[in-house]
Enzyme design. Structure first.
Site, short mmCIF file in Angstrom:
data_model
loop_
_atom_site.label_atom_id
_atom_site.label_comp_id
_atom_site.label_asym_id
_atom_site.label_seq_id
_atom_site.Cartn_x
_atom_site.Cartn_y
_atom_site.Cartn_z
N GLN A 118 -8.99 -26.27 22.45
CA GLN A 118 -10.13 -26.71 23.24
C GLN A 118 -10.47 -28.17 22.95
O GLN A 118 -11.35 -28.73 23.58
CB GLN A 118 -11.35 -25.82 22.96
N ARG A 170 -18.85 -18.82 22.91
CA ARG A 170 -19.56 -19.16 24.15
C ARG A 170 -20.99 -19.59 23.83
O ARG A 170 -21.96 -19.05 24.36
CB ARG A 170 -19.55 -17.98 25.11
N CYS A 171 -21.11 -20.56 22.94
CA CYS A 171 -22.38 -20.79 22.29
C CYS A 171 -22.38 -22.17 21.66
O CYS A 171 -21.36 -22.64 21.21
CB CYS A 171 -22.52 -19.70 21.22
N GLU A 196 -22.48 -21.43 28.70
CA GLU A 196 -22.86 -20.46 27.68
C GLU A 196 -24.21 -19.82 27.93
O GLU A 196 -24.53 -18.81 27.29
CB GLU A 196 -22.84 -21.14 26.31
#
Lengths: 162, 784, 289
Positions: free
Chosen positions: B221, B368-369, B738
């Site tokens: 990522q 996702r945060c 997110e």
């Protein structure tokens, strides 16, 4: 070394053959021997459905079938969806309804959809949700996949009646 | 206000269909496992069956005898090269291959390389490791006990304590809580879970002995940051490393850290001079790569009898496993957890976190945060519900009473954040209306009379995204800017390259939409590239909903640089002064004479053919954007559940999600992100759990036991939006990926607790399973 | 994940398969649908030296009614059971069961013979077959023998099949008029093994008196369990809310679940009780249709 076996399959309408070790999984045969990498591997336990292909018209998980078992069969993978440069209605549906994000589950998901619409051209939302219950998607929350399959169903019916 | 462009241009606000779809729907995506190079060989890790054990001996002789095996690498081999350990992204280090002892089940012990993956698997099984089992520490609450085994012998500090961190005014908060007439307290565990993107982690490392260059195809990522870290740790000159993130099959934070398998593959390629592919199995992915959460939290709220909140105190124990491999770039050990005052006006607050080691997989990644915001949001939204029960007031009413009002923005929180903008009431009102909240409450009342169980859960979260401003963030000192380079070709078409990397977010469509908005070049005419460190400008990658707030800002600013040059060229072409020109997306025209105009395409051609005297040729720009602040998206979620008393099964009947992420680039993509994030929240609330037995054996290490929602469990999401632009962002956008995952767990849990609240239930830890519900019903005499 | 090496054999007849089993002994294993076996091999929990693939033997996959029995070939795919009109109309409990086994792709390969012969107490068909009083046809060197389903499950992963026998057919007696059945399963998510599940098959006379009832239970013991106490209690009684409640209580008593990640034993017993009630009620509904 175990005895190899000759495997011949019809893959997206093209004959492929090779001598394989019996433990070669069908998904590895498709991806590495035939070089079609659209079929993916997402788990070890036949839970995720990323490796779904059609075996004689039925969706199966190619990570849980030996290549030797597929000898003599007719296989369809995502690469077999397009015809004459035209997207299949299912592919079109996934694009139009935003039925994919990372794209990793998409080929397997479309194979399940293809089998469903072959059996049931006008499925309900619940029919669709159950038909794709063997395919995990981590991105879309399934809602747009359901719409994509409904789109394809409509389009295929129009195509059939036209 | 964002000026509306035509659908042909497809600027911001248009639901442009995704450009990247075409290859994916044909099965022509290019994921790491699809990379096939001549002479490529395969690696497989040997992993520890024990959670804590001394390695007495490793015998690789039998493994080496397997036909096709090329190398077996152990920790001792790596130690000779100084690579047995590697730094984590948060002030700790981690073993690449174990030396001395193993600290968690499935830890990496040896790396086998063979001509094909079948031989590698056979040989890995034949690596014989002799272990001596050591006492296992699983429960973080016992990490600091006097008789706890010390896990990390490599550290100077002979303790399992990693850090203590606190923020806020301890004394004032204590006093305010003591003096409050109403108090609410909740102990909540945010369980250990795993992002489980459908594609596991992996790489192909290719060291070219002829050129001396190393190319790594990586499920990354953050390809640039990984290149720099490879250079710093491995001692390879950074210009000789090329990291390519090809298509990524979902990330959700799992693909931010560097994992031992990557390092092993690189070492093996350097050793063998051949490309080495290493792809995790799903079991390896769940058992060893970055887990998320494992936060054991307590929140206390003091309030007035009228419901006005006075103080919030939070105490947390953070289980990081064997190494603190928290993949987070903030300057704080608990990341952005101090966002825990949420959407409410707390005059006083105090938050403290202690991190500890256990014999579990390392991590603490942001699933996702944005670095612990999910934990914080869950905690405050749970605590507010508990307070509502104490006050016997409606949870929505309580929230409305305590919301930070729109006129108070920018709002300074007691724990140090400056919220950019918000209108929490508007989002709540919209959600209540969409849900038919009053009718639902009435229905619930009637059902209760009949003994039926129905619950309504509310969550009004405030998010913090867009890492981030350099006062708060860095990775090994590198500021958390992001970048965009745009080149306009003579025919008016363009290519843009960014430092981010899409894993499904649709960057190939949305970033061109920003350029289309700024320059009027149709989206169809703009190609976007990411993920190749040889070509893209340096950036910090895609996670924590940072792409739009940071790289989106860079894209906008780079476009504006181009527009400024375009203005000069247009003035030259139209023979007027720059001040006489006006812009509308796609062209400059002479004020008062709109027919005298030059399109961006005319200007692009002139940039290579007919320039003002002295002007450099070409039309391109690059911008590195370091945001002045974070952005703070928000929203209200309402969940309705029905509970089957006979089995404890929970059915999510409805879920209403009203999100405010500021100005929207592509509504279709934003909605898709929300659907996906809510589904992950559903999984976390009801299914997803990585747990360990008392011997440290992983439970939930494959998809048979690590449960992810299918289409059948997932409801139809009802989405809505309000729009409160970010005042400091070039296009007023905030980021959204997110939010649904941050805001939804509390809504699900609040709904289930609400269904049982009349029985005195105040909290249930996630994942809320049917058997947990049944046990409660049995305790309360509702089940037999 | 990669299975260990093995030799692959593809017999074309049942006798050929049996002689291969005899030849290779305990080191040989039958490959039917492979949906349990292949994952176990990938985890290297099963390491057969010889795989005998029976998928190419003709006439082992069929569903037909004959001589008072529903006869299902051992190689019949779950998907075909699920879509069979004969099964849906006359043996709805079997349709219920097939529909909740794993997922659609797995059901396209998984076979009913494999589901039974694997003797996993978490598999779904055993409970249903116990409720229906089925018979298993085992074919070996000396021909066929019939094993009543009650005697088929010996211990976890072990059946009454001899090593050189193949499960070739399942026979289910065609229920008399006034019969109905249903299968209720609680699972953590679609495709999961049961936390607990109950199959019930009941026959009523015109007055609503129970002429006979079969109750089978999934994943609540080391082997699939027939709830004999509950069955015995109901026989000859009128099926009322009270008698059904008592039978459900007795079925829970017949269950021997253990605690695991699917829930504590006590919960599973409670599920058996609840699901028995639901299954009997649905069975009655169907019997009256």
């Amino acid at each position: 070394m175990p005895k190899t076996h000759h495997v011949r399959v019809r893959l997206n309408g093209v004959d492929h053959e090779a001598d394989v070790d019996p433990r070669v999984l069908l998904v590895h045969f498709i991806r590495e021997t035939a070089g079609l990498t659209g079929t993916h591997i997402g788990c070890d336990t036949s839970n995720c459905g990323a490796c779904t292909v059609l075996l004689d018209g039925r969706p199966i998980k190619s990570c849980t079938l030996l290549a030797v078992q597929a000898d003599g069969s007719d296989l369809t993978t995502v690469e077999g969806l397009m015809h004459d440069g035209q997207l299949h209605p299912i592919q079109e549906g996934f694009h139009q309804e935003h039925g994919l994000q990372c794209g990793f589950c998409t080929p397997g998901m479309m194979m399940s959809a293809l089998a469903l619409l072959g059996k049931n051209p006008n499925p309900t939302e619940q029919d669709i949700r159950w038909a794709i219950s063997g395919n995990l998607c981590r991105c879309t929350g399934y809602q747009n996949i359901v719409k994509a399959i409904q789109y394809a169903g409509r389009k295929m019916q129009q195509g059939a009646s036209a | 206000m964002i000026q509306q462009t035509s659908p042909e241009i497809g600027g911001m606000g248009h639901s442009v269909k995704r450009k990247e779809d075409r290859r994916f729907i044909q099965g022509k995506g290019n994921y790491v496992d699809d990379v096939h190079l001549p002479e490529m060989v395969y690696g497989q890790l040997v992993r520890s069956p024990y959670a804590h054990a001394r390695i007495k001996n490793i015998n690789i002789e039998n493994a080496k005898q397997v036909p096709g095996v090329l190398a077996v690498i152990t920790g001792d081999d790596l130690a000779k090269a100084g690579l047995a350990w590697m730094p984590t992204l948060f002030f700790d280090k981690q073993m690449v291959l174990a030396t001395g002892k193993v600290l968690f089940q499935a830890q990496e012990v040896a790396f086998v390389v063979a001509e094909d993956r079948y031989a590698a698997a056979d040989a890995a099984e034949l690596v014989e490791v002799e272990y001596e089992e050591l006492p296992v520490l699983v429960d973080p609450h016992h990490s600091l006990d006097a008789d706890a085994p010390i896990l990390r012998e490599d550290r100077e500090q002979k303790s399992n304590h990693i850090f203590h961190w606190e923020v806020g005014d301890r004394l004032a908060t204590q006093k305010a809580i003591e003096e409050s007439l109403v108090k609410a307290k909740v102990d909540a565990v945010f369980q250990r879970c795993h992002p489980a993107p459908l594609e596991t982690c992996g790489c192909v490392a290719d060291f070219n002995t002829a050129t001396g260059r190393l190319t790594v195809w990586l499920t990354s990522q953050a390809p640039h940051a990984h290149r720099t870290l490879f250079a710093l740790v491995g001692g390879i000159p950074e210009n000789n490393i090329r990291v390519i993130s090809p298509d990524i099959g979902g990330g959700f934070g799992n693909k931010v850290p560097i994992y031992p398998g990557y390092v092993c593959a690189i070492v093996a390629s350097l050793k063998l001079g051949r490309p080495v592919k290493w792809i995790e199995t799903r079991s390896e992915n769940l058992q060893s790569t970055g887990f998320a959460r494992d936060y054991h939290m307590t929140a206390e709220i003091g309030a007035d009898p009228d419901g006005t909140v006075k103080a919030l105190r939070v105490k947390t124990l953070a289980d990081h496993g064997a190494f603190n491999a928290a993949a987070q770039p903030t300057k704080f050990p608990a990341g952005l957890f101090s966002i825990c005052t949420g959407s409410y006006q707390f005059p006083n607050a105090f938050c403290e976190v202690d991190g500890v080691y256990t014999n579990k997989a390392p991590g603490g990644i942001a699933y996702r945060c944005s670095f612990r915001v999910t934990e914080a949001s869950y905690l405050i939204e749970r605590a507010m519900d508990v307070l509502a029960y104490e006050l016997k007031t409606d949870p929505a009413e309580l929230r409305l009473k305590n919301f930070i009002p729109p006129e108070k923005f920018p709002y300074q929180t007691p724990l140090g954040w400056s919220y950019d903008s918000g209108n929490y009431r508007a989002a709540m009102d919209k959600a209540l209306e969409m849900a038919g909240y009053r009718e639902l409450r009435k229905e619930q009342e009637e059902k209760r009379k009949k003994g039926e169980l129905m619950g309504i859960g509310v969550s009004s979260f405030t998010e913090v995204v867009g890492a981030g401003p350099s006062h708060t963030f860095d990775i090994v000192g590198i500021k958390m800017f992001d970048s965009c380079e745009i080149r306009i070709h003579p025919t008016g078409k363009a290519i843009a390259r960014l430092g981010t990397k899409s894993q499904g977010q649709g960057h190939e469509t949305t970033f061109p939409q920003i350029i289309a908005q700024e320059l009027g070049i149709p989206v169809a005419d703009i190609t976007l590239e990411e993920g190749d460190t040889d070509t893209a400008p340096y950036g910090l990658g895609t996670y924590a909903s940072r792409s739009t707030p940071v790289a989106g800002g860079a894209t906008s600013m780079a476009s504006r640089k181009i527009r400024e040059k375009a203005r000069k060229i247009a003035a030259h072409l139209l023979e007027v002064s720059e001040e006489d020109l006006e812009w509308e997306p796609g062209k400059f025209f002479v004020k008062g004479a709109p027919s005298k105009a030059k399109t961006i395409q005319d200007i692009a051609f002139a940039a290579y053919t007919n320039l003002p005297a002295g002007m450099e040729a070409g039309l391109e720009a690059v911008h590195y954007y370091d945001p002045p602040n974070l952005t703070f998206p928000f929203g209200t979620y309402i969940c309705v559940v029905d509970i089957d008393k006979g089995t404890g099964e929970i059915k999510v009947r409805r879920f209403i999600a009203v999100d405010d992420c500021g100005n929207i680039i592509n509504p279709m993509i934003v909605e898709g992100q929300i659907h996906g994030g809510l589904t992950e929240g559903l999984g976390i609330a009801f299914m997803q759990l990585i747990s360990y037995d008392e011997s440290g054996n992983v439970q939930g290490g494959n998809f048979m036991d690590y449960l992810l929602p299918t289409a059948v469990e997932t409801p139809n999401w009802e989405t809505g939006k309000t729009c409160t632009p970010s005042p400091h962002h070039p296009i007023g956008a905030k980021g959204v990926g997110e939010s649904p995952n941050v805001g939804s767990p509390a809504a699900f849990v609040n709904a289930v607790v609400d269904a049982l609240s009349h029985l005195g239930v105040r909290h249930i830890d996630m994942p809320i399973t049917p058997w947990k519900v049944w046990q409660i019903l049995k305790e309360k005499g509702m089940a037999e | 994940m990669i299975p260990p090496s093995f030799e692959y054999l593809k017999p074309r007849t049942v006798p050929e398969a049996i002689s291969l089993l005899e030849e290779h002994g305990e080191n040989a294993k039958i490959l039917s649908g492979g949906q349990s076996l292949i994952p176990m091999m990938k985890f290297r929990l099963a390491r057969p030296g010889w795989l005998i693939d029976i998928n190419h033997i003709p006439n082992l996959a069929y569903i037909r009614e004959e001589g008072g029995y529903l006869k299902i070939g051992g190689l019949t795919r779950e998907a075909d059971i699920e879509s069979s009109d004969l099964i849906r109309s006359k043996f709805p409990v079997l349709h219920d069961t097939a529909f909740v086994i794993a997922d659609p792709q797995v059901r396209n390969l998984a076979t009913i013979g494999g589901n039974l012969a694997h003797a996993d107490p978490a598999n779904d068909h055993p409970a249903t077959m116990l409720a229906l009083g089925a018979q298993v046809v085992a074919t070996g060197r000396r021909g066929e023998r019939i094993i009543p389903i009650e005697e088929f499950f010996v211990s976890i992963f072990t059946t009454a099949l001899q090593h050189d026998e193949i499960l070739t057919e399942i026979r289910v007696p065609v229920p008399p008029p006034g019969s109905g059945g249903a299968y209720f399963k609680v699972e953590r998510k679609v495709g999961d093994f049961a936390t607990a599940a109950v199959a019930a098959q009941a026959t009523l006379d015109g007055q609503g008196v129970c002429q006979g009832v079969g109750i089978g239970m999934t994943n609540v013991g080391p082997i699939p369990i027939k709830a004999r106490t509950a069955e015995g209690f109901l026989k000859g009684k009128t099926l009322t809310e009270i008698t059904i409640a008592e039978a459900s209580r007795l079925a829970a008593g017949d269950a021997q679940p253990s605690s695991d990640s699917r829930g504590p034993a006590e919960y599973k017993k409670a599920l058996v009780k609840e699901l028995t009630k639901r299954a009997i009620n649905r069975a009655i509904e169907r019997a009256r249709q």
